[in-house]
Design a protein around this motif. Structure first.
Motif, PDB file in Angstrom:
ATOM      1  N   LEU A 173       0.820  -1.212   0.000  1.00 55.03           N
ATOM      2  CA  LEU A 173       0.000   0.000   0.000  1.00 55.03           C
ATOM      3  C   LEU A 173       0.853   1.260   0.000  1.00 55.03           C
ATOM      4  CD1 LEU A 173      -2.942   1.147   0.273  1.00 55.03           C
ATOM      5  CD2 LEU A 173      -2.521   1.203   2.746  1.00 55.03           C
ATOM      6  N   HIS A 174       1.949   1.265   0.762  1.00 54.63           N
ATOM      7  CA  HIS A 174       2.751   2.483   0.872  1.00 54.63           C
ATOM      8  C   HIS A 174       3.413   2.837  -0.461  1.00 54.63           C
ATOM      9  CE1 HIS A 174       6.823   0.659   0.873  1.00 54.63           C
ATOM     10  NE2 HIS A 174       6.259  -0.349   1.517  1.00 54.63           N
ATOM     11  N   SER A 175       3.727   1.829  -1.298  1.00 52.18           N
ATOM     12  CA  SER A 175       4.327   2.102  -2.598  1.00 52.18           C
ATOM     13  C   SER A 175       3.312   2.735  -3.546  1.00 52.18           C
ATOM     14  CB  SER A 175       4.881   0.816  -3.219  1.00 52.18           C
ATOM     15  OG  SER A 175       6.001   0.359  -2.501  1.00 52.18           O
ATOM     16  N   ILE A 176       2.098   2.216  -3.538  1.00 43.61           N
ATOM     17  CA  ILE A 176       1.043   2.791  -4.381  1.00 43.61           C
ATOM     18  C   ILE A 176       0.736   4.214  -3.934  1.00 43.61           C
ATOM     19  CG2 ILE A 176      -1.365   2.571  -5.087  1.00 43.61           C
ATOM     20  CD1 ILE A 176      -1.063  -0.468  -4.765  1.00 43.61           C
ATOM     21  N   ALA A 177       0.642   4.410  -2.615  1.00 48.21           N
ATOM     22  CA  ALA A 177       0.361   5.747  -2.089  1.00 48.21           C
ATOM     23  C   ALA A 177       1.465   6.725  -2.481  1.00 48.21           C
ATOM     24  CB  ALA A 177       0.210   5.691  -0.573  1.00 48.21           C
ATOM     25  N   SER A 178       2.707   6.297  -2.384  1.00 49.43           N
ATOM     26  CA  SER A 178       3.833   7.159  -2.749  1.00 49.43           C
ATOM     27  C   SER A 178       3.752   7.570  -4.210  1.00 49.43           C
ATOM     28  CB  SER A 178       5.147   6.429  -2.472  1.00 49.43           C
ATOM     29  OG  SER A 178       6.244   7.163  -2.979  1.00 49.43           O
ATOM     30  N   TYR A 179       3.462   6.614  -5.075  1.00 50.45           N
ATOM     31  CA  TYR A 179       3.356   6.914  -6.507  1.00 50.45           C
ATOM     32  C   TYR A 179       2.240   7.924  -6.778  1.00 50.45           C
ATOM     33  CZ  TYR A 179       2.716   6.164 -11.520  1.00 50.45           C
ATOM     34  OH  TYR A 179       2.598   6.350 -12.883  1.00 50.45           O
ATOM     35  N   LEU A 180       1.154   7.806  -6.027  1.00 52.61           N
ATOM     36  CA  LEU A 180       0.000   8.682  -6.225  1.00 52.61           C
ATOM     37  C   LEU A 180       0.128  10.014  -5.498  1.00 52.61           C
ATOM     38  CD1 LEU A 180      -2.850   6.017  -5.941  1.00 52.61           C
ATOM     39  CD2 LEU A 180      -2.027   7.132  -8.019  1.00 52.61           C
ATOM     40  N   GLY A 181       1.191  10.182  -4.721  1.00 50.31           N
ATOM     41  CA  GLY A 181       1.415  11.452  -4.046  1.00 50.31           C
ATOM     42  C   GLY A 181       0.528  11.669  -2.838  1.00 50.31           C
ATOM     43  N   MET A 182       0.285  10.603  -2.073  1.00 47.07           N
ATOM     44  CA  MET A 182      -0.559  10.717  -0.872  1.00 47.07           C
ATOM     45  C   MET A 182      -0.019   9.789   0.204  1.00 47.07           C
ATOM     46  SD  MET A 182      -3.947   8.651  -2.294  1.00 47.07           S
ATOM     47  CE  MET A 182      -3.993   9.490  -3.871  1.00 47.07           C
ATOM     48  N   THR A 183      -0.514   9.945   1.409  1.00 50.89           N
ATOM     49  CA  THR A 183      -0.072   9.079   2.489  1.00 50.89           C
ATOM     50  C   THR A 183      -0.817   7.752   2.434  1.00 50.89           C
ATOM     51  OG1 THR A 183      -1.752   9.839   4.054  1.00 50.89           O
ATOM     52  CG2 THR A 183       0.330  11.093   3.960  1.00 50.89           C
ATOM     53  N   PRO A 184      -0.227   6.682   2.974  1.00 51.85           N
ATOM     54  CA  PRO A 184      -0.931   5.400   3.017  1.00 51.85           C
ATOM     55  C   PRO A 184      -2.265   5.497   3.765  1.00 51.85           C
ATOM     56  CG  PRO A 184       1.385   5.087   3.505  1.00 51.85           C
ATOM     57  CD  PRO A 184       1.151   6.574   3.476  1.00 51.85           C
ATOM     58  N   GLU A 185      -2.296   6.322   4.817  1.00 49.12           N
ATOM     59  CA  GLU A 185      -3.530   6.469   5.587  1.00 49.12           C
ATOM     60  C   GLU A 185      -4.642   7.082   4.734  1.00 49.12           C
ATOM     61  OE1 GLU A 185      -0.069   6.034   8.038  1.00 49.12           O
ATOM     62  OE2 GLU A 185      -0.522   7.573   6.526  1.00 49.12           O
ATOM     63  N   PHE A 186      -4.277   8.090   3.932  1.00 54.04           N
ATOM     64  CA  PHE A 186      -5.280   8.744   3.090  1.00 54.04           C
ATOM     65  C   PHE A 186      -5.752   7.787   1.997  1.00 54.04           C
ATOM     66  CE2 PHE A 186      -6.568  11.893  -0.238  1.00 54.04           C
ATOM     67  CZ  PHE A 186      -7.625  12.444   0.476  1.00 54.04           C
ATOM     68  N   LEU A 187      -4.826   7.012   1.436  1.00 54.16           N
ATOM     69  CA  LEU A 187      -5.219   6.038   0.420  1.00 54.16           C
ATOM     70  C   LEU A 187      -6.153   4.988   1.010  1.00 54.16           C
ATOM     71  CD1 LEU A 187      -5.111   4.808  -2.366  1.00 54.16           C
ATOM     72  CD2 LEU A 187      -2.929   3.744  -1.780  1.00 54.16           C
ATOM     73  N   SER A 188      -5.896   4.567   2.244  1.00 53.03           N
ATOM     74  CA  SER A 188      -6.784   3.596   2.904  1.00 53.03           C
ATOM     75  C   SER A 188      -8.189   4.150   3.045  1.00 53.03           C
ATOM     76  CB  SER A 188      -6.229   3.221   4.283  1.00 53.03           C
ATOM     77  OG  SER A 188      -5.036   2.476   4.168  1.00 53.03           O
ATOM     78  N   LYS A 189      -8.301   5.455   3.377  1.00 49.56           N
ATOM     79  CA  LYS A 189      -9.622   6.089   3.479  1.00 49.56           C
ATOM     80  C   LYS A 189     -10.337   6.079   2.137  1.00 49.56           C
ATOM     81  CE  LYS A 189      -8.545   9.248   7.301  1.00 49.56           C
ATOM     82  NZ  LYS A 189      -8.407  10.679   7.708  1.00 49.56           N
ATOM     83  N   ILE A 190      -9.603   6.368   1.068  1.00 49.10           N
ATOM     84  CA  ILE A 190     -10.197   6.364  -0.274  1.00 49.10           C
ATOM     85  C   ILE A 190     -10.703   4.968  -0.619  1.00 49.10           C
ATOM     86  CG2 ILE A 190      -9.663   6.555  -2.746  1.00 49.10           C
ATOM     87  CD1 ILE A 190      -7.764   8.844  -2.040  1.00 49.10           C
ATOM     88  N   ARG A 191      -9.906   3.960  -0.323  1.00 47.47           N
ATOM     89  CA  ARG A 191     -10.298   2.591  -0.644  1.00 47.47           C
ATOM     90  C   ARG A 191     -11.528   2.171   0.145  1.00 47.47           C
ATOM     91  NH1 ARG A 191      -4.623  -0.764  -0.951  1.00 47.47           N
ATOM     92  NH2 ARG A 191      -6.028  -2.451  -1.538  1.00 47.47           N
ATOM     93  N   ARG A 192     -11.592   2.562   1.419  1.00 49.78           N
ATOM     94  CA  ARG A 192     -12.771   2.232   2.222  1.00 49.78           C
ATOM     95  C   ARG A 192     -14.007   2.951   1.696  1.00 49.78           C
ATOM     96  NH1 ARG A 192      -9.064   2.710   6.576  1.00 49.78           N
ATOM     97  NH2 ARG A 192      -9.840   4.802   7.063  1.00 49.78           N
ATOM     98  N   ARG A 193     -13.820   4.215   1.296  1.00 51.31           N
ATOM     99  CA  ARG A 193     -14.938   4.992   0.769  1.00 51.31           C
ATOM    100  C   ARG A 193     -15.453   4.385  -0.534  1.00 51.31           C
ATOM    101  NH1 ARG A 193     -12.796   9.907   1.246  1.00 51.31           N
ATOM    102  NH2 ARG A 193     -12.134  10.147  -0.924  1.00 51.31           N
ATOM    103  N   MET A 194     -14.539   3.989  -1.404  1.00 44.47           N
ATOM    104  CA  MET A 194     -14.941   3.378  -2.662  1.00 44.47           C
ATOM    105  C   MET A 194     -15.589   2.021  -2.450  1.00 44.47           C
ATOM    106  SD  MET A 194     -11.674   4.403  -5.068  1.00 44.47           S
ATOM    107  CE  MET A 194     -12.305   3.536  -6.499  1.00 44.47           C
ATOM    108  N   ALA A 195     -15.062   1.247  -1.500  1.00 43.82           N
ATOM    109  CA  ALA A 195     -15.630  -0.066  -1.209  1.00 43.82           C
ATOM    110  C   ALA A 195     -17.048   0.072  -0.659  1.00 43.82           C
ATOM    111  CB  ALA A 195     -14.754  -0.809  -0.211  1.00 43.82           C
ATOM    112  N   GLY A 196     -17.290   1.143   0.088  1.00 41.84           N
ATOM    113  CA  GLY A 196     -18.614   1.379   0.647  1.00 41.84           C
ATOM    114  C   GLY A 196     -19.659   1.692  -0.391  1.00 41.84           C
ATOM    115  N   ARG A 197     -19.219   2.138  -1.559  1.00 40.36           N
ATOM    116  CA  ARG A 197     -20.159   2.472  -2.639  1.00 40.36           C
ATOM    117  C   ARG A 197     -20.423   1.294  -3.547  1.00 40.36           C
ATOM    118  NH1 ARG A 197     -17.190   7.485  -3.178  1.00 40.36           N
ATOM    119  NH2 ARG A 197     -16.212   6.702  -5.084  1.00 40.36           N
ATOM    120  N   LEU A 198     -19.665   0.195  -3.363  1.00 40.82           N
ATOM    121  CA  LEU A 198     -19.863  -0.973  -4.225  1.00 40.82           C
ATOM    122  C   LEU A 198     -21.149  -1.693  -3.832  1.00 40.82           C
ATOM    123  CD1 LEU A 198     -16.233  -2.425  -4.327  1.00 40.82           C
ATOM    124  CD2 LEU A 198     -17.413  -1.130  -6.113  1.00 40.82           C
ATOM    125  N   PRO A 199     -21.859  -2.244  -4.807  1.00 41.58           N
ATOM    126  CA  PRO A 199     -23.113  -2.961  -4.487  1.00 41.58           C
ATOM    127  C   PRO A 199     -22.854  -4.243  -3.710  1.00 41.58           C
ATOM    128  CG  PRO A 199     -22.550  -3.240  -6.814  1.00 41.58           C
ATOM    129  CD  PRO A 199     -21.571  -2.228  -6.228  1.00 41.58           C
TER     130      PRO A 199
END
Length: 199
Positions: A173-199
């Motif tokens: 996760l930290h490598s993906i977050a680094s590439y995207l220019g964000m912290t791992p914690e913020f990326l985790s929030k995005i993933r949880r938010r997106m997962a919450g919208r999945l049917p």
């Protein structure tokens, strides 16, 4: 080094930009050297001079730099059918700024800088091929910069998932977050938010 056996993928990669006859293919293949990398094995260490370009047959690699505080900054990923190198170091033959490391068990074909120069002499059309690779790399880096400036963090992550589905499976996760220019914690929030919208 042993000669490569399965060269269909790299010849297909080359054929997108230049046409080779049978003899030109033979010459090109003669300069390639296969290498197996285990997960987390380093192909190039930051501070070393980059002497090879690597074409990925199978697996995935990442290029990153480490700052004085030990923070990792991922510059690029490369998956099957892609090339990777520290371009600054390869061209200048000065100490590199990147560490290139396998994210998963990987098979690569290496082309040495000296052999690349011989290849240009024997098959001049390869100068055009590698010029196109460099141009495409410049365009991709510019697009990534623009995306980082104009897209939301969630949009950047969605774009990444589309472009690098295999990286999603093997990169921490930290490598993906680094590439995207964000912290791992913020990326985790995005993933949880997106997962919450999945049917």
């Amino acid at each position: 080094m042993r000669q490569p056996k399965n060269t269909d993928l790299i010849l297909s990669n080359v054929a997108r930009h230049i046409r080779l006859d049978d003899e030109e293919e033979r010459i090109f293949i003669s300069f390639l050297h296969p290498k197996t990398l285990k997960r987390k094995e380093v192909q190039l260490k930051q501070g070393d001079v980059c002497t090879h370009s690597a074409f990925i047959i199978d697996g995935a690699l990442k290029g990153y730099t480490v700052d004085k505080e030990g923070g990792e900054h991922v510059i690029n990923f490369a998956v099957s059918d892609w090339w990777i190198a520290d371009m600054y170091s390869l061209i200048s033959q000065k100490p590199g700024i990147l560490t290139i490391e396998a994210l998963a068990d990987s098979e690569v074909l290496l082309l040495a800088k000296d052999d690349q120069q011989l290849l240009f002499e024997k098959v001049p059309k390869f100068e055009r091929f590698f010029r196109i690779l460099i141009e495409n790399s410049l365009v991709a880096n510019q697009q990534r910069l623009i995306n980082n400036l104009t897209l939301s963090a969630e949009e950047r992550y969605q774009h990444f998932m589309t472009k690098y589905p295999f990286i999603m499976e093997c990169a921490p996760l930290h490598s993906i977050a680094s590439y995207l220019g964000m912290t791992p914690e913020f990326l985790s929030k995005i993933r949880r938010r997106m997962a919450g919208r999945l049917p």
